[in-house]
Design an enzyme around this catalytic site. Structure first.
Site, short mmCIF file in Angstrom:
data_model
loop_
_atom_site.label_atom_id
_atom_site.label_comp_id
_atom_site.label_asym_id
_atom_site.label_seq_id
_atom_site.Cartn_x
_atom_site.Cartn_y
_atom_site.Cartn_z
N ASP A 147 64.04 4.58 2.70
CA ASP A 147 62.93 5.40 2.22
C ASP A 147 63.14 6.88 2.54
O ASP A 147 62.45 7.73 2.00
CB ASP A 147 61.61 4.98 2.87
CG ASP A 147 61.06 3.70 2.27
OD1 ASP A 147 61.34 3.46 1.08
OD2 ASP A 147 60.36 2.97 2.98
N ASP B 110 53.10 1.47 -1.76
CA ASP B 110 53.83 0.21 -1.79
C ASP B 110 52.86 -0.91 -2.09
O ASP B 110 51.74 -0.91 -1.60
CB ASP B 110 54.51 -0.02 -0.44
CG ASP B 110 55.81 0.75 -0.36
OD1 ASP B 110 56.48 0.86 -1.40
OD2 ASP B 110 56.13 1.26 0.74
#
Lengths: 588, 689
Positions: free
Chosen positions: B529, B314
Site C-alpha cells: 500500500d 477497502d
C-alpha cells in the site's frame, strides 16, 4: 413622507433597465474580442490589427508571465505618462493652439499626466483656460483610450488565470490592449461622438468665439459687460471616450454640466448610460471568458443591487427639503409647481433625478465626470458618492478595473465563507491560498490607506488646510473627497477645494499612481498564481458562487470593509453635517 | 474505541491553574510577536500603561482612573488570549505525559548480524538505525523497528490504549513494532529503523504537545487576512487623531480624541476574538484527532482532510464485516430444502469459524433445525485444510462435506458420483450476485449450495449518503471480481468501485483523481500500500500495519480501524469551520463597537453625534470601557467553542454556509449590542464609570 416623485423614480428605473438590456449583447461582443488565445479562437480580426502588430514589432503569439505582463503595463503607461507631461510642457510650440496657451506649470502637468494615464482624470485645471486643442486630442484623449484599454486587458488576463490549467502565462498585453482599443473602445466612441454632435456637442478646430450678449449685464467691477467668449474645440470626440472609458476628464471645466458637452436630455441619457455600460457588460464577458456565465451574472448582481439601493438613497436625500428652510417656512417639497428638494448646484435642465443618477453612476464607476456640483449636495446625498469611491470603485468601477477589484473582494468573501463550510476555499475552480489572500488584501488596502493617510496629512499641514474654502465638517468632507477620488482613480471633485497647488498636485498625483498600480499589479500576480494552479472541479462540498447567498455575501464584504474603514472619517464629515443640519433651530 | 487518550475535562482545575501560570509566562515579546493581531494589542497595552504612569505624574490626557481601567482590561485581553492557547496546549500536554511514561530510558540487548545468540547491553539512546536487538517476554521494545525473526504477542497499550495484546511476526503485514510497547510472550529479533529522537513515540509526543506545531497553509492565509484587517483598523484609528485635531480647530469646541481612546478603539476593532483563539483552535483540532486515536504527522494533513473529495475505502473491514455469512440454501434437483439444511447444519455444528456458525443459525431460522450432540450420534468433525478445501462430519452411516465447488466436485467423483450441471449453474449464479457458493454433498450425492454473502456493515450506507451530501465521493477497493464488487458496491451505496485491485491500479486511480483536481484520502496497512499511501493527499496507515506503510502515510490510526477515515474528514472540516465562523463573528462584532465608541470619542467636539449612541450608554467613558471589557471577556466565552469546534452537520456547502452565517454572522452582529449594554449597566450600578 417619502419625498420622491414618480417622474424621478421612473427615470431611475428606465436608466437601470436600458443599462441591463445592453449587458448581454455588448458583453458577448467583448468576449469574442478578448477570447483566450490558448483556445485557438482569437484570429487576427482585421488587416488593421495585423498592420499594427507589424509596425510595432509585436509578436501576438508570444505569451507573457504575470511579471512580464505587469512590466509591459507599467512601461506602456509610464511612457504614456511622460508623453502627456511633455506635450503639456511644450504646448506653446505645438500646433492646434488657437488660444496660444503657454506651457502647463510643472506640478500641474505631472498631476494631469498621472491622472490621465491612471484612468483617473482628476482635473486640477480648467480645460478651456489651460489646454490647447493639440494637448486635449493627442495627449489626453489618447490616454483616455489606452488607460481604459489597459483596464480591460488586465481583466482579460485575470479571467485567463481562472480558466487555464497549470499554465505559466496569462496572455499578451500588447494584443489585449490593441484589440480592446480598436474593437471595443474606438467603434463605440465613434458612434457616440457622432450622436453627440448631432445633438449639438461641439467638434471644431476653430478658435474661441466672442459673441454679443442679448442681455448685457454688469461685471463685478461695475462696468457693463456686453460680450462673452465661448470656448470651442474638438469636444465630442473626447466626451464620448471620457464617458465610455470611465475616464471622466471634461473638455470644459464644468464637465458635462456645460451645454457644449451635454446639451440635451438625450445627450444626458446617452452619456450617463455610457458611464456604466462597458463595466456592466464586462461582467457578462467575464462569465463567458471563464466559461460559466452564471458567475458573470452573479458579479453583475453584486454591483447592481447596492448601486440601485444607493441611487435611491441619494435621490431620496436630494429630494428631501432642507430642514433649515422648512423651519423658516420655505416650501421645498415637490409639488405640481416645483421640483422641491435641493436644487443648489444642479442644472435646471437636468433636475434632481438626473443629477443624482449621474452623481451615483459617476462615482460607482470610476468615471468622475459630473453634471452637477457634488459639493452642493445635501450631507447624505454627498456622502453616498464619496462612500461609493471609498468602497474601492468596485460597484461597476472603471472599465476592467471595477470588475477585477470586485474579484479581489470575492476572493476575501470566498475565503471566509469557504472556511465556514469546512474546505480550503475555492473560487471559479481555483484554490484560494495564502498568496492570493495576501495580494487581494494588498489591492484592497492600498487605496484605503492613501485615502486616510492623504487626508490626515492634508488636514495637519498648513498647505493642505489653506486650500479649503468651507471651514468646519464640510471642509473636512472636501479634503476627504479629494483623496477618496484620487486614490480610487475616480477623478470627480467635490469642489470647494483649490486643488491646483503644488501640495495637492503632487500628493494627489502620488495617490493616483499608487491607487492604480497598487491594485493592478497584485491583480496580475493573482492571475499568474491562479493560472499555475490545477482546476478543481466543483462538488456538493464546494461553495457555489453564483447563488443569491453568495451575491449577498459579496455585497456584505464590500460594504463591511468600506464601512469599517471609513465610518470614523465619515462620522466627522458628512454625518456631523447631516446631524447638525437636522437640529431644529432654536427659537430666536 | 479506547478511552486511554481522552484528555481531562476542559476546566480541570489542575489544567486551568497551569494555563493561568502559562498565560503570564507567554507575555514575553518573543511569544507575542508570533500573533500579529495580539501583538498590536500588546503594544497598545504598553502605550496605555505609559499614559497611565504619565497621568499619575500629573500630565493627564484623561482621568487616571479611566486610563487605568482601559489599561487593565487591555492586559486582560492579552492574558485571555494566552490563556486560551495555554489551555489548549495543556490538554495536549496531559496526553503527552502519559506517552512520556512509555519513553523511559530502557536498556536494549543488541545482537550482531552474524551471531544472534550473543548480545550486548546498551542504552536505547545508543541504538542506531540498522541495529539488531533481541527483546524477550516482559521486556520493552527499545525502538521502532521491523521484526526479522520470531513471533510474539505485544502489549501496545502504551501507544494505542488498547489492552489486548497483538501478534507481531517477521515478514508480512504485521512485522512493525513500536518503541515503548511491551513483549508479553515469546521473543522477537528486531531491526531498528529510526534514529534516536525520531521514533514514532517521539513524534507523537511532539505532536500532542504542539512543540512542532507549524502554522498550516490555511492558518497562514487566515493570519494574513487578519493582519491586513488589523492594519486597516490601525490606519483608520491612527488617522483619526489628525482628523479629530482638525475638527476641534474648525468646530472651535471640545478637545481632540485621546490616544487612550484610540488604542481602545483599535483593540475593539481589530479581529482580536479570532486572533486570540486562532492558535488554540489549531491545537485543539490536533487534540481532537488524537482523542480519536489518530496521530497526524503534520497539521497540514488534518487541514487537507477537510478538503478531501474522494475516499478510497477497502471493502473488507470498512464496508463489509470481515466475515461472510450464510444467506440462503439452494437445493439441487430432487433434494428437499429440509434435507439440505439438515446436512449443512450437521456439517457446520462443530465448525467454529464465523461462516460455519452463520450456517447453523440460518438452518435454525429457516427450518427450525435443532442442535444435536455429535458425540451421541458418534460423529467426528473433519476440519478444513488447505489441501482438501472442504470441511464436514463423518459418522457411522453418514459422510457430509461442504466446500468450494471444484473441491466438492473432486470429492463427489472420488465417491463415484457425478456433479450435476444444475448445481454448476447455481454456483455461477451465486458468484455473479457477489456471494461465495459452498457446495454441500453427502458421499456421491450433491445436495445443494449454501450462499455465503458479504455482509455490509449496518449504517454504512447512511454514512456514505452523508458523505455524498458533503460532496465527498466514496470508492470501494476490493480484490473481488467486478461482478461481485458491483453487487456489494450497489448494496453499500458507494459511488464507485475498483475491482481486482492491485497496488498499481490503486496508485493509478489516485493519480487519475488528482490529475482531475481532486484530493484523495485512503487507508492502508500493507507494504504494497505504501506507494499509494505516499501518493494520496490524506493517507491513514493502520498502526497494525508495516513500518513502510506507516512511513508513507501522513496519519496513523492507533485503533487500526479503517472506518476512521470518515471521522478524520469530519475533524478536518470542523477545524476550518471553527476558524471561519469565529472570523465572521469577530468582524461582525465591530459594527456594535463603532456605535459605542464613535459617539463617545467625539462627544466634546460634536455633541450631535450622540444620535449614533443607539445603546444609550451611561457616559462616554463607560461606553468605551464597556466595549473594551466586552472585547476581552468574549474571548473567554468562546474558548469552549474554539477547543471543541463548532457543531458539525453533514450538509451541502450552501446550506452549511447559511446556517453558520446566521449563527455567527448575525449572532456576531447582535451579541455585542446586548453585551456592551449589560456591561455598561453593570459599570453604572457599581459606580465604576
Amino acid at each position: 413622507m417619502i419625498p420622491m416623485t414618480a417622474s424621478g423614480l421612473t427615470q431611475i428605473v428606465l436608466f437601470l433597465l436600458v443599462l441591463l438590456l445592453a449587458v448581454k449583447p455588448l458583453g458577448w461582443i467583448m468576449a469574442r474580442v478578448l477570447s483566450d488565445p490558448a483556445d485557438g479562437q482569437q484570429p487576427v480580426l482585421s488587416r488593421g490589427e495585423s498592420w499594427i502588430y507589424r509596425i510595432c514589432g509585436i509578436r501576438p503569439q508570444i505569451e507573457m508571465t504575470w511579471v512580464e505582463y505587469s512590466i509591459s503595463v507599467l512601461m506602456f503607461n509610464g511612457v504614456g505618462l511622460l508623453v502627456v507631461w511633455g506635450i503639456q510642457r511644450l504646448q506653446g510650440w505645438l500646433p492646434a493652439n488657437p488660444q496660444h496657451f503657454d506651457a502647463v506649470p510643472n506640478d500641474l502637468a505631472w498631476n494631469t499626466a498621472i491622472s490621465f494615464a491612471t484612468n483617473t482624470n482628476w482635473q486640477a485645471y480648467g480645460g478651456e483656460t489651460t489646454m490647447s486643442y493639440f494637448t486635449q486630442m493627442i495627449a489626453l484623449t489618447v490616454q483616455n483610450f489606452v488607460s481604459a484599454a489597459t483596464g480591460i486587458a488586465v481583466l482579460a488576463a485575470l479571467a485567463r488565470g481562472f480558466v487555464r490549467n497549470t499554465s505559466q502565462t496569462i496572455g499578451n498585453f500588447w494584443v489585449d490592449m490593441t484589440r480592446s482599443t480598436i474593437y471595443i473602445l474606438l467603434p463605440l466612441s465613434a458612434g457616440l461622438a457622432l450622436l453627440l454632435v448631432s445633438q449639438g456637442v461641439v467638434q471644431t478646430f476653430e478658435p474661441y468665439r466672442t459673441v454679443t450678449l442679448l442681455e448685457p449685464t454688469v461685471g463685478a467691477d461695475g462696468q457693463p459687460v456686453t460680450t462673452q467668449t465661448l470656448a470651442l474645440g474638438p469636444a465630442a470626440s473626447q466626451v464620448a471616450i471620457k464617458q465610455l472609458g470611465t475616464n471622466g476628464g471634461g473638455f470644459f471645466n464644468v464637465n458635462s454640466a456645460h451645454p457644449f458637452e451635454n446639451p440635451t436630455p438625450l445627450t444626458n441619457f446617452l452619456e450617463v448610460i455610457s458611464i456604466l455600460i462597458i463595466s456592466a457588460a464586462l461582467c457578462f464577458t467575464f462569465g463567458m471568458l471563464i466559461k460559466d456565465r452564471r458567475q458573470g451574472w452573479a458579479l453583475l448582481a453584486a454591483m447592481t443591487i447596492p448601486f440601485a439601493f444607493l441611487l435611491i438613497c441619494c435621490y431620496w436625500a436630494e429630494q428631501q427639503p432642507n430642514p433649515q428652510w422648512s423651519s423658516l417656512g420655505i416650501e421645498a417639497t415637490a409639488n405640481a409647481e416645483h421640483s422641491g428638494g435641493n436644487m443648489e448646484g444642479k442644472e435646471q435642465r437636468f433636475g434632481i433625478a438626473n443629477s443624482t443618477i449621474w452623481a451615483v453612476a459617476t462615482t460607482a464607476a470610476s468615471n468622475g465626470s459630473v453634471n452637477a456640483m457634488h459639493d452642493s449636495f445635501s450631507p447624505l446625498g454627498g456622502l453616498i458618492p464619496m462612500w461609493l469611491m471609498q468602497l474601492g470603485e468596485v460597484l461597476f468601477g472603471g472599465v476592467g478595473s471595477g470588475l477585477y477589484g470586485l474579484v479581489l473582494f470575492a476572493l476575501i468573501a470566498v475565503f471566509v465563507s469557504g472556511l465556514m463550510v469546512g474546505r480550503t476555499p475555492e473560487y471559479l475552480g481555483k484554490k484560494i491560498e495564502a498568496f492570493e489572500i495576501k495580494m487581494a488584501m494588498i489591492g484592497i488596502l492600498i487605496p484605503c490607506a492613501f485615502v486616510l493617510i492623504g487626508t490626515a496629512v492634508a488636514v495637519s499641514a498648513t498647505v493642505g488646510k489653506s486650500s479649503v474654502f468651507n471651514p468646519g465638517p464640510h471642509g473636512f468632507s472636501e479634503i476627504l473627497y479629494a483623496f477618496s477620488s484620487a486614490s480610487n482613480n475616480n477623478g470627480s471633485a467635490f469642489g470647494g477645494l483649490n486643488a491646483n497647488t503644488p501640495f495637492y498636485n503632487y500628493a494627489l498625483g502620488l495617490a493616483m499612481l499608487l491607487g492604480r498600480y497598487g491594485v493592478l499589479v497584485p491583480v496580475l500576480a493573482i492571475a499568474g498564481s491562479l493560472a499555475s494552479k490545477k482546476i478543481t472541479p466543483p462538488s456538493a462540498g464546494t461553495l457555489p458562487t453564483h447563488t443569491p447567498l453568495f451575491v449577498g455575501l459579496l455585497i456584505g464584504t464590500v460594504m463591511i470593509v468600506g464601512a469599517l474603514t471609513f465610518v470614523p472619517a465619515l462620522a466627522l464629515g458628512p454625518v456631523v453635517e447631516h446631524l447638525t443640519l437636522n437640529q431644529v433651530p432654536k427659537a430666536p | 474505541m479506547s478511552t486511554k487518550h481522552l484528555p481531562p475535562s476542559m476546566w480541570d482545575r489542575k489544567l486551568v491553574r497551569e494555563a493561568i501560570h502559562q498565560s503570564f509566562l507567554k507575555l514575553t515579546p518573543r511569544v507575542q510577536i508570533r500573533n500579529p493581531v495580539m501583538f498590536v494589542v500588546y503594544v497598545g497595552c504598553f502605550l496605555t500603561t505609559l499614559l497611565w504612569l504619565q497621568s499619575v505624574l500629573g500630565h493627564s490626557e484623561e482621568p487616571a482612573s479611566f486610563i487605568l481601567g482601559i489599561t487593565l482590561w487591555l492586559w486582560v485581553t492579552v492574558l485571555f488570549a494566552n490563556f486560551a492557547e495555554a489551555l489548549a496546549e495543556g490538554r495536549g500536554k496531559a496526553q503527552a505525559a502519559s506517552l512520556k511514561k512509555a519513553r523511559q530510558d530502557v536498556s536494549a540487548r543488541r545482537v550482531s548480524e552474524k551471531n544472534k545468540q550473543i548480545s550486548e547491553e546498551v542504552s536505547a539512546h545508543d541504538l542506531r538505525s540498522g541495529d539488531l536487538v533481541i527483546v524477550k517476554a516482559g521486556e520493552i521494545v527499545p525502538a521502532d523497528g521491523e521484526v526479522v525473526e520470531g513471533v510474539a504477542s505485544v502489549d501496545e497499550s502504551a501507544i494505542t490504549g488498547e489492552s489486548a495484546p497483538v501478534v507481531r511476526e517477521s515478514g508480512g503485514d504485521r512485522s512493525a513494532v513500536t518503541g515503548g510497547t511491551k513483549v508479553v510472550s515469546d521473543w522477537l529479533i528486531i531491526r531498528v529503523t529510526v534514529k534516536p529522537g525520531e521514533s514514532f513515540l517521539d513524534r507523537m509526543i511532539a505532536m500532542v504537545e504542539g512543540a512542532q506545531r507549524q502554522k498550516t497553509p490555511n492558518e497562514i492565509a487566515l493570519s494574513i487576512l487578519l493582519a491586513a484587517l488589523t492594519l486597516v483598523f490601525l490606519l483608520a484609528t491612527a488617522t483619526l487623531l489628525p482628523f479629530s485635531i482638525y475638527s476641534v480647530e474648525q468646530a472651535g469646541q471640545g478637545r481632540a480624541v485621546t490616544v487612550t481612546v484610540l488604542v481602545a478603539l483599535l483593540v475593539c476593532l481589530a479581529p482580536t476574538t479570532i486572533g486570540a483563539l486562532l492558535s488554540a483552535i489549531g491545537i485543539a483540532g490536533m487534540n481532537r484527532l488524537s482523542q480519536a486515536n489518530v496521530m497526524a504527522m503534520s497539521g497540514r494533513a488534518v487541514e487537507a482532510a477537510g478538503d478531501v473529495d474522494v475516499l478510497l475505502l477497502d471493502k473488507t473491514g470498512t464496508i463489509t464485516l470481515g466475515n461472510r455469512q450464510a444467506a440462503e440454501f439452494i437445493v439441487a434437483d430432487g433434494v428437499s430444502p429440509e434435507e439440505l439444511a439438515a446436512a449443512a447444519h450437521l456439517s457446520s455444528l462443530p465448525d467454529e469459524t464465523p461462516e460455519g456458525r452463520s450456517i447453523v443459525v440460518l438452518a435454525k431460522q429457516l427450518h427450525g433445525i435443532r442442535a444435536v450432540n455429535l458425540e451421541a450420534i458418534g460423529a467426528t468433525f473433519v476440519p478444513f485444510t488447505a489441501r482438501t478445501r472442504m470441511s464436514g462430519v463423518n459418522s457411522t452411516d453418514r459422510e457430509i462435506r461442504k466446500g468450494a465447488a471444484d473441491a466438492v466436485e473432486g470429492y463427489v467423483r472420488s465417491q463415484g458420483g457425478a456433479f450435476p450441471t444444475g448445481v454448476k449453474s447455481i454456483v455461477e449464479r451465486v458468484a455473479k450476485q457477489g456471494g461465495t457458493p459452498l457446495v454441500v454433498a453427502e458421499r456421491a450425492r450433491v445436495l445443494g449450495v449454501i450462499h455465503l454473502k458479504d455482509v455490509v456493515k449496518g449504517g454504512i450506507a447512511e454514512r456514505f449518503a452523508e458523505l455524498r451530501r458533503m460532496g465527498i465521493k466514496t470508492v470501494m477497493i476490493t480484490g473481488d471480481n467486478p461482478l461481485t464488487a458491483a453487487a456489494i458496491a450497489a448494496e453499500a451505496g458507494v459511488d464507485d468501485f475498483l475491482a481486482e485491485a492491485t497496488p498499481e491500479a490503486k496508485l493509478q486511480m489516485i493519480r487519475d483523481y488528482q490529475q482531475g483536481g481532486r484530493l484523495v484520502a485512503m487507508t492502508g496497512d500493507g507494504t504494497n500500500d505504501a506507494p499509494a499511501l505516499a501518493q494520496a493527499d490524506v493517507a491513514v496507515a493502520m498502526n497494525s500495519g508495516t513500518q513502510a506503510a506507516k512511513e508513507a502515510g501522513n496519519m496513523v490510526d492507533l485503533d487500526s480501524n479503517p472506518t476512521k477515515l470518515i471521522e478524520i474528514v469530519r475533524i478536518g472540516k470542523q477545524l476550518l469551520m471553527t476558524r471561519g465562523s469565529l472570523t465572521t463573528f469577530s468582524i461582525a462584532n465591530d459594527i456594535a463597537k463603532y456605535f459605542a465608541i464613535i459617539p463617545a470619542a467625539f462627544a466634546t467636539t460634536f455633541p450631535v453625534l450622540k444620535a449614533l449612541d443607539i445603546m444609550q450608554l451611561t457616559t462616554p467613558s463607560s461606553a468605551i470601557l464597556s466595549a473594551v471589557i466586552f472585547n476581552a471577556i468574549i474571548i473567554v466565552f468562546l474558548i469552549p467553542l474554539a477547543l471543541n469546534g463548532v457543531k458539525h452537520v453533514a450538509l451541502g456547502a450552501g446550506e452549511l454556509l447559511w446556517r453558520n452565517l446566521v449563527i455567527y454572522g448575525f449572532g456576531g452582529l447582535i451579541v455585542p449590542f446586548i453585551g456592551i449594554k449589560l456591561i455598561d449597566l453593570a459599570l453604572a450600578a457599581l459606580h465604576l464609570a
